[in-house]
Motif scaffolding. Sequence first.
Motif, PDB file in Angstrom:
ATOM      1  N   TRP A  54      -5.964   0.012  -3.722  1.00  0.00           N
ATOM      2  CA  TRP A  54      -6.348  -1.350  -3.333  1.00  0.00           C
ATOM      3  C   TRP A  54      -6.580  -2.236  -4.555  1.00  0.00           C
ATOM      4  O   TRP A  54      -6.250  -3.427  -4.543  1.00  0.00           O
ATOM      5  N   VAL A  55      -7.154  -1.688  -5.592  1.00  0.00           N
ATOM      6  CA  VAL A  55      -7.411  -2.448  -6.819  1.00  0.00           C
ATOM      7  C   VAL A  55      -6.114  -3.045  -7.353  1.00  0.00           C
ATOM      8  O   VAL A  55      -6.090  -4.170  -7.873  1.00  0.00           O
ATOM      9  N   PHE A  56      -5.000  -2.327  -7.203  1.00  0.00           N
ATOM     10  CA  PHE A  56      -3.724  -2.785  -7.747  1.00  0.00           C
ATOM     11  C   PHE A  56      -3.005  -3.769  -6.825  1.00  0.00           C
ATOM     12  O   PHE A  56      -2.200  -4.568  -7.294  1.00  0.00           O
ATOM     13  N   VAL A  57      -3.264  -3.703  -5.526  1.00  0.00           N
ATOM     14  CA  VAL A  57      -2.508  -4.551  -4.595  1.00  0.00           C
ATOM     15  C   VAL A  57      -3.325  -5.703  -4.042  1.00  0.00           C
ATOM     16  O   VAL A  57      -2.780  -6.572  -3.343  1.00  0.00           O
ATOM     17  N   ARG A  58      -4.621  -5.778  -4.357  1.00  0.00           N
ATOM     18  CA  ARG A  58      -5.509  -6.747  -3.717  1.00  0.00           C
ATOM     19  C   ARG A  58      -5.119  -8.197  -3.992  1.00  0.00           C
ATOM     20  O   ARG A  58      -5.378  -9.082  -3.176  1.00  0.00           O
ATOM     21  N   LYS A  59      -4.504  -8.468  -5.142  1.00  0.00           N
ATOM     22  CA  LYS A  59      -4.133  -9.840  -5.493  1.00  0.00           C
ATOM     23  C   LYS A  59      -2.628 -10.076  -5.365  1.00  0.00           C
ATOM     24  O   LYS A  59      -2.090 -11.022  -5.923  1.00  0.00           O
ATOM     25  N   THR A  60      -1.963  -9.204  -4.640  1.00  0.00           N
ATOM     26  CA  THR A  60      -0.524  -9.349  -4.417  1.00  0.00           C
ATOM     27  C   THR A  60      -0.255  -9.429  -2.916  1.00  0.00           C
ATOM     28  O   THR A  60      -1.173  -9.362  -2.098  1.00  0.00           O
ATOM     29  N   THR A  61       0.997  -9.557  -2.562  1.00  0.00           N
ATOM     30  CA  THR A  61       1.372  -9.580  -1.142  1.00  0.00           C
ATOM     31  C   THR A  61       1.554  -8.173  -0.586  1.00  0.00           C
ATOM     32  O   THR A  61       1.809  -8.001   0.596  1.00  0.00           O
ATOM     33  N   LYS A  62       1.426  -7.179  -1.449  1.00  0.00           N
ATOM     34  CA  LYS A  62       1.587  -5.790  -1.024  1.00  0.00           C
ATOM     35  C   LYS A  62       0.354  -5.305  -0.275  1.00  0.00           C
ATOM     36  O   LYS A  62      -0.734  -5.870  -0.386  1.00  0.00           O
ATOM     37  N   LYS A  63       0.540  -4.239   0.497  1.00  0.00           N
ATOM     38  CA  LYS A  63      -0.555  -3.623   1.234  1.00  0.00           C
ATOM     39  C   LYS A  63      -0.762  -2.187   0.729  1.00  0.00           C
ATOM     40  O   LYS A  63       0.104  -1.616   0.086  1.00  0.00           O
ATOM     41  N   ILE A  64      -1.916  -1.638   1.040  1.00  0.00           N
ATOM     42  CA  ILE A  64      -2.137  -0.218   0.744  1.00  0.00           C
ATOM     43  C   ILE A  64      -1.191   0.596   1.618  1.00  0.00           C
ATOM     44  O   ILE A  64      -1.105   0.367   2.822  1.00  0.00           O
ATOM     45  N   THR A  65      -0.478   1.503   1.033  1.00  0.00           N
ATOM     46  CA  THR A  65       0.475   2.305   1.792  1.00  0.00           C
ATOM     47  C   THR A  65      -0.239   3.453   2.513  1.00  0.00           C
ATOM     48  O   THR A  65      -1.221   4.003   2.016  1.00  0.00           O
ATOM     49  N   GLU A  66       0.263   3.800   3.684  1.00  0.00           N
ATOM     50  CA  GLU A  66      -0.294   4.956   4.384  1.00  0.00           C
ATOM     51  C   GLU A  66       0.043   6.250   3.659  1.00  0.00           C
ATOM     52  O   GLU A  66      -0.553   7.293   3.926  1.00  0.00           O
ATOM     53  N   ALA A  67       0.976   6.157   2.721  1.00  0.00           N
ATOM     54  CA  ALA A  67       1.323   7.326   1.909  1.00  0.00           C
ATOM     55  C   ALA A  67       0.136   7.803   1.087  1.00  0.00           C
ATOM     56  O   ALA A  67       0.050   8.986   0.737  1.00  0.00           O
ATOM     57  N   VAL A  68      -0.802   6.882   0.775  1.00  0.00           N
ATOM     58  CA  VAL A  68      -1.951   7.279  -0.023  1.00  0.00           C
ATOM     59  C   VAL A  68      -2.824   8.273   0.743  1.00  0.00           C
ATOM     60  O   VAL A  68      -3.489   9.131   0.148  1.00  0.00           O
ATOM     61  N   PHE A  69      -2.817   8.192   2.083  1.00  0.00           N
ATOM     62  CA  PHE A  69      -3.565   9.167   2.873  1.00  0.00           C
ATOM     63  C   PHE A  69      -2.967  10.565   2.721  1.00  0.00           C
ATOM     64  O   PHE A  69      -3.687  11.562   2.668  1.00  0.00           O
ATOM     65  N   VAL A  70      -1.636  10.623   2.654  1.00  0.00           N
ATOM     66  CA  VAL A  70      -0.978  11.911   2.428  1.00  0.00           C
ATOM     67  C   VAL A  70      -1.387  12.470   1.069  1.00  0.00           C
ATOM     68  O   VAL A  70      -1.718  13.654   0.943  1.00  0.00           O
ATOM     69  N   THR A  71      -1.359  11.608   0.058  1.00  0.00           N
ATOM     70  CA  THR A  71      -1.788  12.028  -1.282  1.00  0.00           C
ATOM     71  C   THR A  71      -3.223  12.527  -1.264  1.00  0.00           C
ATOM     72  O   THR A  71      -3.540  13.576  -1.832  1.00  0.00           O
ATOM     73  N   ASN A  72      -4.106  11.784  -0.605  1.00  0.00           N
ATOM     74  CA  ASN A  72      -5.525  12.152  -0.560  1.00  0.00           C
ATOM     75  C   ASN A  72      -5.752  13.492   0.125  1.00  0.00           C
ATOM     76  O   ASN A  72      -6.511  14.336  -0.368  1.00  0.00           O
ATOM     77  N   VAL A  73      -5.105  13.679   1.266  1.00  0.00           N
ATOM     78  CA  VAL A  73      -5.306  14.922   2.025  1.00  0.00           C
ATOM     79  C   VAL A  73      -4.712  16.106   1.275  1.00  0.00           C
ATOM     80  O   VAL A  73      -5.340  17.172   1.166  1.00  0.00           O
ATOM     81  N   LEU A  74      -3.498  15.936   0.753  1.00  0.00           N
ATOM     82  CA  LEU A  74      -2.870  17.034   0.011  1.00  0.00           C
ATOM     83  C   LEU A  74      -3.695  17.415  -1.212  1.00  0.00           C
ATOM     84  O   LEU A  74      -3.894  18.602  -1.495  1.00  0.00           O
ATOM     85  N   PHE A  75      -4.166  16.412  -1.931  1.00  0.00           N
ATOM     86  CA  PHE A  75      -4.988  16.678  -3.110  1.00  0.00           C
ATOM     87  C   PHE A  75      -6.236  17.472  -2.726  1.00  0.00           C
ATOM     88  O   PHE A  75      -6.588  18.450  -3.370  1.00  0.00           O
ATOM     89  N   THR A  76      -6.907  17.037  -1.666  1.00  0.00           N
ATOM     90  CA  THR A  76      -8.121  17.720  -1.218  1.00  0.00           C
ATOM     91  C   THR A  76      -7.836  19.161  -0.834  1.00  0.00           C
ATOM     92  O   THR A  76      -8.607  20.073  -1.169  1.00  0.00           O
ATOM     93  N   LEU A  77      -6.737  19.385  -0.134  1.00  0.00           N
ATOM     94  CA  LEU A  77      -6.411  20.736   0.335  1.00  0.00           C
ATOM     95  C   LEU A  77      -6.042  21.691  -0.803  1.00  0.00           C
ATOM     96  O   LEU A  77      -6.033  22.908  -0.606  1.00  0.00           O
TER      97      LEU A  77
END
Length: 323
Positions: A54-77
């Motif tokens: 979010w820090v990187f996309v907050r001032k752009t037209t981009k959105k947080i990708t749902e792919a980050v949830f995959v990264t988060n869950v995989l990292f945790t596991l």
Amino acid sequence: MNLSLKNIKFMKQMMMRKVVYSLIPLVLAGIYFFGWRVLALLIVVNFFGCATEWVFVRKTTKKITEAVFVTNVLFTLTLPPSTPYWIAIIGIIFGVLFGKMVFGGFGKNPFNPALVGRAFIYVNFPEFLTLHWTKPVGGLLGGFTSYLGENIDAVTQSTPMLIFRASGDQLPLTKLLFGNIGGSIGETSAILIILAAIYLIYTKTAAKETIFSVITGFLVMSGVFYIAGFEQVLNPIYGLFAGGLLFGAVFMATDPISSPKTFEARIVYGLLIGAITVIIRSFALFAGGIMFAILIGNTFAPIMDEAVKSIKNSRKAKEVKNG
């Protein structure tokens, strides 16, 4: 910085949602085996992982990708259940930041962000990822009645790979299949990983050629060394279900961004990862070679695609010339 819910928007990515769906049984199994701390760790990692993007996309037209949830869950596991929260936070921030955002965000990252984060804390805080393990919680309800299982102090009672390295002993295959063993949160139950692979292949979310070629490369390379009499090499079948090989093959190697795009390159890519995993496991200091093997494979993925395209174009040119 105003991190309010109304300012946070997510890019809908159905493929990434399917990966998350496939990981839910592994998360539930992690809680059952090790306790509610698994869920707490997952929540913390998701918060800081999403916040970093979010820090990187907050001032752009981009959105947080749902792919980050995959990264988060995989990292945790990939973490031991008792991993300190501060180490997990450092790992996921580093993974999202230097594994994805510095390259331009989703679709431009050459490496798997979850593995970038794990490799960073593995190298910098090895004690917490190689020595501190948790004994699975027993009973009918397992970890659903506990915050965290008992710590395992003896190396000979820790993970399948460390047990083999320390004493040469091998756990019953039934334990590896069902997951009643110490280890990283999501790497313990081979059956759940296989079921997830079937779902991902059926829904065309993961490239089956990558999964099968990783397994083939591992079995062939470990089989050659095993038959040749190298004592430090596990029985190929036992090694397949131990040490996170299946988890890496199904969820990490198949990352659509950091893996090859052409069919032929995926085969070579998978075989390379499987073979390198055996070499690292057997002859290097690291017990779990699949993490580094995939990162090495990520490095060569673009070259493999270019090589395949070059060969195909060369053949077409010859056919046109001869035709």
